[in-house]
Write a protein that holds these residues in place. Structure first.
Motif, PDB file in Angstrom:
ATOM      1  N   SER A  51       0.799  -1.218   0.000  1.00  0.00           N
ATOM      2  CA  SER A  51       0.000   0.000   0.000  1.00  0.00           C
ATOM      3  C   SER A  51       0.835   1.273   0.000  1.00  0.00           C
ATOM      4  CB  SER A  51      -0.956   0.008   1.191  1.00  0.00           C
ATOM      5  OG  SER A  51      -0.234  -0.042   2.414  1.00  0.00           O
ATOM      6  N   SER A  52       2.059   1.202   0.468  1.00  0.00           N
ATOM      7  CA  SER A  52       2.937   2.370   0.484  1.00  0.00           C
ATOM      8  C   SER A  52       4.017   2.289  -0.584  1.00  0.00           C
ATOM      9  CB  SER A  52       3.591   2.529   1.855  1.00  0.00           C
ATOM     10  OG  SER A  52       2.626   2.740   2.862  1.00  0.00           O
ATOM     11  N   GLY A  53       3.899   1.313  -1.475  1.00  0.00           N
ATOM     12  CA  GLY A  53       4.945   1.100  -2.455  1.00  0.00           C
ATOM     13  C   GLY A  53       4.444   0.986  -3.878  1.00  0.00           C
ATOM     14  N   VAL A  54       5.127   0.140  -4.642  1.00  0.00           N
ATOM     15  CA  VAL A  54       4.905   0.032  -6.072  1.00  0.00           C
ATOM     16  C   VAL A  54       4.890  -1.435  -6.480  1.00  0.00           C
ATOM     17  CG1 VAL A  54       5.823   0.614  -8.357  1.00  0.00           C
ATOM     18  CG2 VAL A  54       6.035   2.252  -6.478  1.00  0.00           C
ATOM     19  N   MET A  55       4.021  -1.767  -7.398  1.00  0.00           N
ATOM     20  CA  MET A  55       4.040  -3.067  -8.038  1.00  0.00           C
ATOM     21  C   MET A  55       4.142  -2.860  -9.537  1.00  0.00           C
ATOM     22  SD  MET A  55       1.282  -5.347  -5.881  1.00  0.00           S
ATOM     23  CE  MET A  55       1.770  -6.847  -6.750  1.00  0.00           C
ATOM     24  N   GLY A  56       4.765  -3.809 -10.212  1.00  0.00           N
ATOM     25  CA  GLY A  56       4.954  -3.641 -11.636  1.00  0.00           C
ATOM     26  C   GLY A  56       5.212  -4.938 -12.362  1.00  0.00           C
ATOM     27  N   TRP A  57       5.475  -4.790 -13.655  1.00  0.00           N
ATOM     28  CA  TRP A  57       5.720  -5.919 -14.538  1.00  0.00           C
ATOM     29  C   TRP A  57       7.006  -5.720 -15.317  1.00  0.00           C
ATOM     30  CZ3 TRP A  57       2.720 -10.230 -14.449  1.00  0.00           C
ATOM     31  CH2 TRP A  57       1.455 -10.107 -13.854  1.00  0.00           C
ATOM     32  N   PHE A  58       7.750  -6.797 -15.452  1.00  0.00           N
ATOM     33  CA  PHE A  58       8.930  -6.870 -16.295  1.00  0.00           C
ATOM     34  C   PHE A  58       8.774  -8.061 -17.229  1.00  0.00           C
ATOM     35  CE2 PHE A  58      10.105  -4.459 -12.669  1.00  0.00           C
ATOM     36  CZ  PHE A  58      11.149  -3.624 -13.029  1.00  0.00           C
ATOM     37  N   ARG A  59       9.571  -8.098 -18.277  1.00  0.00           N
ATOM     38  CA  ARG A  59       9.540  -9.241 -19.169  1.00  0.00           C
ATOM     39  C   ARG A  59      10.947  -9.561 -19.654  1.00  0.00           C
ATOM     40  NH1 ARG A  59       6.482  -6.804 -24.579  1.00  0.00           N
ATOM     41  NH2 ARG A  59       8.207  -5.468 -25.304  1.00  0.00           N
ATOM     42  N   GLN A  60      11.146 -10.816 -20.023  1.00  0.00           N
ATOM     43  CA  GLN A  60      12.441 -11.267 -20.503  1.00  0.00           C
ATOM     44  C   GLN A  60      12.248 -12.290 -21.613  1.00  0.00           C
ATOM     45  OE1 GLN A  60      15.028 -12.916 -17.509  1.00  0.00           O
ATOM     46  NE2 GLN A  60      16.841 -12.514 -18.748  1.00  0.00           N
ATOM     47  N   ALA A  61      12.782 -11.974 -22.776  1.00  0.00           N
ATOM     48  CA  ALA A  61      12.763 -12.877 -23.909  1.00  0.00           C
ATOM     49  C   ALA A  61      14.061 -13.675 -23.938  1.00  0.00           C
ATOM     50  CB  ALA A  61      12.594 -12.096 -25.211  1.00  0.00           C
ATOM     51  N   PRO A  62      14.067 -14.850 -24.568  1.00  0.00           N
ATOM     52  CA  PRO A  62      15.292 -15.648 -24.642  1.00  0.00           C
ATOM     53  C   PRO A  62      16.447 -14.873 -25.251  1.00  0.00           C
ATOM     54  CG  PRO A  62      13.415 -16.953 -25.344  1.00  0.00           C
ATOM     55  CD  PRO A  62      12.925 -15.532 -25.202  1.00  0.00           C
TER      56      PRO A  62
END
Length: 119
Positions: A30-41
């Protein structure tokens, strides 16, 4: 103590859509950040999108703006990534990440979910 679990990946044709989910347990961001990353071969992990939990401020890489949308569900402590108009270049393992503060590294990570976009 903190666990992130992704779901929603799969195989989709170019131009299609998917929605990824990431459920957090153990603690709140609630006091921070959530996110998405991705990695391809053969490539390094790259940033996709993030959302500030308080206020819902969202950030994206410029190349993904207009196609990807990040959102959150307070009751479920879950973050989503809606992916539209998918391209083969979007094929990657997508990772959910979180940090308890507004700055610094993402130090909580999920195991990833595979997204494959066919031509």
């Amino acid at each position: 103590q903190v666990q992130l679990v992704e779901s929603g990946g799969g195989l989709v044709q170019a131009g299609g859509s998917l929605r990824l989910s990431c459920a957090a347990s153990g603690r709140t961001f609630s006091s921070g950040v959530m996110g998405w990353f991705r990695q391809a071969p053969g490539k390094e992990r790259e940033f996709v999108a993030a959302i500030r939990w308080s206020g819902g401020n969202a950030f994206y890489t410029d190349s993904l703006k207009g196609r990807f949308t990040i959102s959150r569900d307070n009751a479920k402590n879950t973050v989503y990534l809606q992916m539209n108009s998918l391209k083969p270049e979007d094929t990657a393992v997508y990772y959910c990440a979180g940090r308890l503060g507004l700055e610094g590294p993402f130090d909580y990570w999920g195991q990833g979910t595979q997204v494959t976009v066919s031509s």
